[in-house]
Design a protein around this motif. Structure first.
Motif, PDB file in Angstrom:
ATOM      1  N   VAL A 306       0.832  -1.208   0.000  1.00  0.00           N
ATOM      2  CA  VAL A 306       0.000   0.000   0.000  1.00  0.00           C
ATOM      3  C   VAL A 306       0.868   1.260   0.000  1.00  0.00           C
ATOM      4  CG1 VAL A 306      -1.956  -1.179   1.095  1.00  0.00           C
ATOM      5  CG2 VAL A 306      -0.215  -0.070   2.521  1.00  0.00           C
ATOM      6  N   THR A 307       2.047   1.187   0.612  1.00  0.00           N
ATOM      7  CA  THR A 307       2.943   2.354   0.598  1.00  0.00           C
ATOM      8  C   THR A 307       3.462   2.620  -0.800  1.00  0.00           C
ATOM      9  OG1 THR A 307       3.587   1.876   2.877  1.00  0.00           O
ATOM     10  CG2 THR A 307       5.011   3.346   1.606  1.00  0.00           C
ATOM     11  N   ALA A 310       0.705   3.985  -3.062  1.00  0.00           N
ATOM     12  CA  ALA A 310       0.418   5.397  -2.794  1.00  0.00           C
ATOM     13  C   ALA A 310       1.481   6.297  -3.427  1.00  0.00           C
ATOM     14  CB  ALA A 310       0.331   5.636  -1.289  1.00  0.00           C
ATOM     15  N   SER A 314       0.856   8.904  -6.463  1.00  0.00           N
ATOM     16  CA  SER A 314       1.223  10.310  -6.279  1.00  0.00           C
ATOM     17  C   SER A 314       2.087  10.813  -7.440  1.00  0.00           C
ATOM     18  CB  SER A 314       1.952  10.478  -4.951  1.00  0.00           C
ATOM     19  OG  SER A 314       2.402  11.806  -4.792  1.00  0.00           O
ATOM     20  N   ALA A 350      -3.393   9.878  -4.917  1.00  0.00           N
ATOM     21  CA  ALA A 350      -2.959   9.045  -3.787  1.00  0.00           C
ATOM     22  C   ALA A 350      -4.073   8.868  -2.766  1.00  0.00           C
ATOM     23  CB  ALA A 350      -1.736   9.679  -3.133  1.00  0.00           C
ATOM     24  N   SER A 354      -5.541   5.153  -2.091  1.00  0.00           N
ATOM     25  CA  SER A 354      -5.293   4.609  -0.752  1.00  0.00           C
ATOM     26  C   SER A 354      -6.600   4.348   0.000  1.00  0.00           C
ATOM     27  CB  SER A 354      -4.428   5.587   0.046  1.00  0.00           C
ATOM     28  OG  SER A 354      -3.170   5.754  -0.568  1.00  0.00           O
ATOM     29  N   GLY A 373      -3.349   8.411   2.324  1.00  0.00           N
ATOM     30  CA  GLY A 373      -2.863   8.769   0.994  1.00  0.00           C
ATOM     31  C   GLY A 373      -2.384  10.207   0.910  1.00  0.00           C
ATOM     32  N   SER A 377       1.475  11.140   0.088  1.00  0.00           N
ATOM     33  CA  SER A 377       1.728  11.963  -1.094  1.00  0.00           C
ATOM     34  C   SER A 377       2.495  13.222  -0.726  1.00  0.00           C
ATOM     35  CB  SER A 377       0.411  12.319  -1.772  1.00  0.00           C
ATOM     36  OG  SER A 377       0.631  13.186  -2.870  1.00  0.00           O
ATOM     37  N   ALA A 423       4.486   6.277   6.234  1.00  0.00           N
ATOM     38  CA  ALA A 423       3.574   5.129   6.155  1.00  0.00           C
ATOM     39  C   ALA A 423       3.743   4.203   7.354  1.00  0.00           C
ATOM     40  CB  ALA A 423       3.838   4.370   4.854  1.00  0.00           C
TER      41      ALA A 423
END
Length: 435
Positions: A306-307, A310, A314, A350, A354, A373, A377, A423
């Protein structure tokens, strides 16, 4: 009555006064030996009252004794009075008798005459060059003799380069390299997580080398060996021992760089140690948070996923919005290509991605996912600006040329290095709350 003498005499003057001599001597009388010959040619005197008499002795060829000097005339050949009545070849340019080339007054007569024939073509090296091609005729609306702005000669060195996209990137190469980097990260992360540790350690080592190499542009020489060794150690400690070990690894890296640098003497010590400390914090310490994310039990690979998603959203949203709608620069002195419209695109993409992803993977409510997110970002944009400022200060465009379309590896890690600590902290709070 004769006019009054303008030179001060009140007596009338005229040509019928026998008691006054003429202003020039009588040429019928042969001058005696006491008469001095003029030293200057008679024709050089402009005033007839001061002009010397003609030379009856032939000292000046082309003149006779019949009055004032006549204009010079070219001798017609041997036997002419200009030669003194003596036949023979003419020497030089003054009409003297004698063989050609023995006139001391005219040394140029001894030079070789100029050749009439053309020299060989070997004496003209420019004839071997490629002739310049004629430009096409200007359009009817174009003024003659001028080219339109931006127009260049065909085939010249100033030909415009191949277009590489609106943001100055080689877009196909950038996409290909981005996909390869994503595969290099995700495949070991999902198939064999310990292999992901090797990926992070290798990225930290390459990033430290690029930063030390760029610091050399500012006459700084940070010790490379302790930086790379300490960076790998920092990532390993974070993976196996957690956040406290990450801080310990940073302290060991900085201390090792100081001790290593002492062996090179005091010259530039403070500058080199400062550069080494900056690199140790910027690359190994921030990169160690990626190891902390992946080392989380049960869902470490999802946190890393997920990081990264994102950060990618971005960058992609900012690129698309900035290239198509960017008109207001955000930081023109640091990164002229970044605009407020691009920032809005980064944050929006983002946040939206997210919100959906965290709701699906961690069962986090969408507004918390959107907050995640937005924070990631903003951190990614700050990381990009931070590296742009470092590169501008060092006078480099890219950290290296390892990645086609991207520059160096640090040019891709700049956003991630600031995003992974953000994150890690947010997920440590949001995910337990959802559970």
């Amino acid at each position: 009555m004769s006019p009054v003498d303008p030179y001060g005499s009140a007596d009338p003057r005229g040509w019928d006064r026998p008691d006054r001599p003429l202003p020039w001597p009588d040429h019928d009388v042969e001058p005696g030996p006491w008469v001095r010959r003029p030293a200057v040619a008679p024709h050089l005197h402009a005033d007839p009252r001061t002009r010397p008499p003609a030379d009856p002795g032939g000292a000046y060829p082309g003149y006779d004794d019949r009055g004032p000097a006549r204009p010079f005339r070219k001798p017609s050949g041997p036997g002419d009075p200009a030669y003194g009545g003596r036949p023979g070849p003419v020497n030089g340019r003054n009409g003297r008798h004698g063989p050609v080339g023995d006139d001391p007054e005219y040394p140029t007569a001894q030079l070789e005459p100029v050749r009439d024939e053309a020299p060989p073509m070997s004496e003209y090296p420019t004839t071997q060059l490629t002739p310049v091609r004629d430009e096409p005729a200007p359009a009817a609306s174009e003024p003659p003799g001028r080219r339109q702005p931006g127009r260049r000669r065909a085939g010249g060195s100033g030909a415009p380069p191949t277009s590489s996209g609106k943001a100055g990137r080689n877009l196909p190469a950038a996409i290909g390299v981005g996909v390869a980097l994503g595969a290099l990260i995700l495949v070991p992360l999902f198939l064999y997580p310990p292999a992901f540790l090797l990926v992070v350690a290798g990225a930290v080592a390459i990033g430290s080398w690029e930063m030390a190499r760029a610091a050399g542009r500012a006459d700084a020489n940070p010790p490379l060996v302790p930086l790379i060794a300490g960076g790998v150690l920092t990532v390993g400690l974070a993976w196996f021992a957690g956040p406290d070990a990450l801080t310990l690894g940073l302290a060991v890296t900085v201390l090792g760089s100081v001790v290593w640098r002492l062996g090179d003497g005091p010259a530039g010590f403070r500058r080199d140690v400062t550069a080494a400390t900056l690199i140790a914090v910027y690359v190994p310490f921030l990169g160690g948070f990626a190891a902390l994310l992946a080392a989380a039990p049960d869902d470490g690979y999802l946190r890393v996923l997920v990081t990264l998603v994102a950060v990618v959203l971005s960058d992609t949203g900012g690129y698309a919005a900035g290239a198509n709608f960017g008109k207001h620069p955000m930081a023109p002195t640091i990164s002229p290509k970044k605009s407020w419209e691009g920032l809005a695109g980064s944050v929006g993409a983002a946040a939206l991605g997210s919100a959906v992803l965290l709701w699906l993977l961690f069962d986090v409510r969408p507004w918390w996912g959107a907050l995640f997110g937005v924070a990631v970002s903003a951190a990614a944009v700050l990381g990009d600006l931070a590296e742009s400022m470092v590169k501008r200060d060092l006078g480099v465009k890219d950290m290296s040329n390892l990645l086609p379309g991207h520059g160096g590896l640090m040019d891709r890690l700049d956003s991630i290095l600031f995003a992974v600590p953000t994150a890690y902290l947010l997920l440590a709070v949001l995910v337990p709350m959802a559970g």
